[in-house]
Design a protein around this motif. Structure first.
Motif, PDB file in Angstrom:
ATOM      1  N   ALA A   1       0.824  -1.215   0.000  1.00 14.10           N
ATOM      2  CA  ALA A   1       0.000   0.000   0.000  1.00 14.10           C
ATOM      3  C   ALA A   1       0.853   1.258   0.000  1.00 14.10           C
ATOM      4  O   ALA A   1       0.337   2.363  -0.154  1.00 14.10           O
ATOM      5  N   VAL A   2       2.152   1.103   0.170  1.00 17.96           N
ATOM      6  CA  VAL A   2       3.076   2.242   0.181  1.00 17.96           C
ATOM      7  C   VAL A   2       3.764   2.312  -1.177  1.00 17.96           C
ATOM      8  O   VAL A   2       4.552   1.439  -1.537  1.00 17.96           O
ATOM      9  N   ASN A   3       3.466   3.362  -1.935  1.00 11.15           N
ATOM     10  CA  ASN A   3       4.003   3.479  -3.288  1.00 11.15           C
ATOM     11  C   ASN A   3       4.608   4.862  -3.527  1.00 11.15           C
ATOM     12  O   ASN A   3       4.410   5.780  -2.729  1.00 11.15           O
ATOM     13  N   PHE A   4       5.340   4.974  -4.629  1.00 17.56           N
ATOM     14  CA  PHE A   4       6.162   6.160  -4.848  1.00 17.56           C
ATOM     15  C   PHE A   4       5.959   6.782  -6.229  1.00 17.56           C
ATOM     16  O   PHE A   4       5.577   6.125  -7.185  1.00 17.56           O
ATOM     17  N   THR A   5       6.281   8.069  -6.282  1.00 14.38           N
ATOM     18  CA  THR A   5       6.327   8.817  -7.533  1.00 14.38           C
ATOM     19  C   THR A   5       7.750   9.334  -7.718  1.00 14.38           C
ATOM     20  O   THR A   5       8.367   9.819  -6.761  1.00 14.38           O
ATOM     21  N   ALA A   6       8.281   9.229  -8.921  1.00 13.82           N
ATOM     22  CA  ALA A   6       9.618   9.749  -9.215  1.00 13.82           C
ATOM     23  C   ALA A   6       9.547  11.239  -9.514  1.00 13.82           C
ATOM     24  O   ALA A   6       8.610  11.705 -10.166  1.00 13.82           O
ATOM     25  N   VAL A   7      10.531  11.983  -9.011  1.00 15.99           N
ATOM     26  CA  VAL A   7      10.619  13.414  -9.304  1.00 15.99           C
ATOM     27  C   VAL A   7      12.021  13.727  -9.829  1.00 15.99           C
ATOM     28  O   VAL A   7      12.951  12.933  -9.682  1.00 15.99           O
ATOM     29  N   SER A   8      12.183  14.882 -10.427  1.00 11.72           N
ATOM     30  CA  SER A   8      13.463  15.278 -11.006  1.00 11.72           C
ATOM     31  C   SER A   8      14.441  15.734  -9.921  1.00 11.72           C
ATOM     32  O   SER A   8      14.032  16.207  -8.859  1.00 11.72           O
ATOM     33  N   PRO A   9      15.732  15.618 -10.185  1.00 14.62           N
ATOM     34  CA  PRO A   9      16.738  16.111  -9.223  1.00 14.62           C
ATOM     35  C   PRO A   9      16.723  17.633  -9.135  1.00 14.62           C
ATOM     36  O   PRO A   9      16.234  18.318 -10.031  1.00 14.62           O
ATOM     37  N   GLU A  10      17.271  18.147  -8.044  1.00 12.86           N
ATOM     38  CA  GLU A  10      17.320  19.591  -7.841  1.00 12.86           C
ATOM     39  C   GLU A  10      18.625  20.203  -8.322  1.00 12.86           C
ATOM     40  O   GLU A  10      18.733  21.417  -8.438  1.00 12.86           O
TER      41      GLU A  10
END
Length: 217
Positions: free
Chosen positions: A23-32
């Motif tokens: 039930a714990v899932n993730f979204t990828a984001v861009s580096p800073e």
């Protein structure tokens, strides 16, 4: 007999935790890192998406607070400029950090050493380095598994704190943040019924805000 009961209890707990972690899932984001080109940033994000997908950990809900952000630390760049072939070699470390989008809580990190070389400049070498990120690396699988477990334990142990933060978001009209924050709470936590009530309250506030905006048009 007692050993059998203990074994069954431990097995049931393990299976419960394994199912709950799904039930714990993730979204990828861009580096800073602003020193990286947009192409390299996008390439890193895509690699994280592939890692998440391979581990069946991708978020399907629009209300998801858990993100994985990559950062690439380029440590050394060598070039054979002046020779027949201009080859550039770069070495660096890739860090993946799992955190909460809304309160910046960090749940886990993994660091992997990388290198890449290519004919041309540093940008070409960095793109070669991206290709050397193996999504099958066991370190990434352990990272996802351990982070999921840590997040689940955090929510199981901090129900009241989570509800207090959400209530503060709602009372300060940060409705979208509140819905994202609450929407990521696993259904297995002991306070999930209260979380659902807060979600309903947040939705009511969102509708009220929408009506107010339409009246002002």
């Amino acid at each position: 007999m007692r050993k059998s009961i203990v074994f069954i209890a431990l097995l049931a707990r393990t299976l419960f935790q394994a199912g709950a972690q799904d039930a714990v899932n993730f979204t990828a984001v861009s580096p800073e890192n602003n020193k990286l080109s947009n192409g390299v940033k996008e390439g890193l994000k895509q690699k994280v998406e592939q890692i998440i997908g391979r581990n069946n950990a991708g978020a399907t809900s629009v209300y998801n607070a858990f993100i994985i952000q990559p950062e690439l630390d380029v440590q050394e760049t060598k070039s054979t400029e002046g020779l027949v072939r201009n080859v550039t070699l770069v070495t660096g470390e890739l860090t993946l950090t799992a955190k909460n989008l809304y309160d910046e809580s960090i749940y886990g990190t993994v660091i992997v050493s990388l290198e890449g070389d290519a004919t041309g400049n540093e940008e070409a070498a960095l793109k070669a380095l991206l290709k050397n990120i193996k999504i099958t690396n066991p370190a990434f699988t352990r990272f996802i598994r351990n982070t999921r477990e840590k997040i689940l334990n955090h929510y199981m142990e901090n129900c009241q704190t989570i509800m207090n933060k959400a209530q503060t978001m709602i009372s300060t009209d940060k409705i979208e943040e509140a819905m994202g924050y609450l929407g990521s709470v696993p259904e297995v936590v002991p306070c999930y019924e209260d979380i659902s009530s807060l979600m309903t309250l947040a939705h009511s506030h969102a509708k009220a805000q929408d009506c107010d905006q339409k009246l002002l048009m």
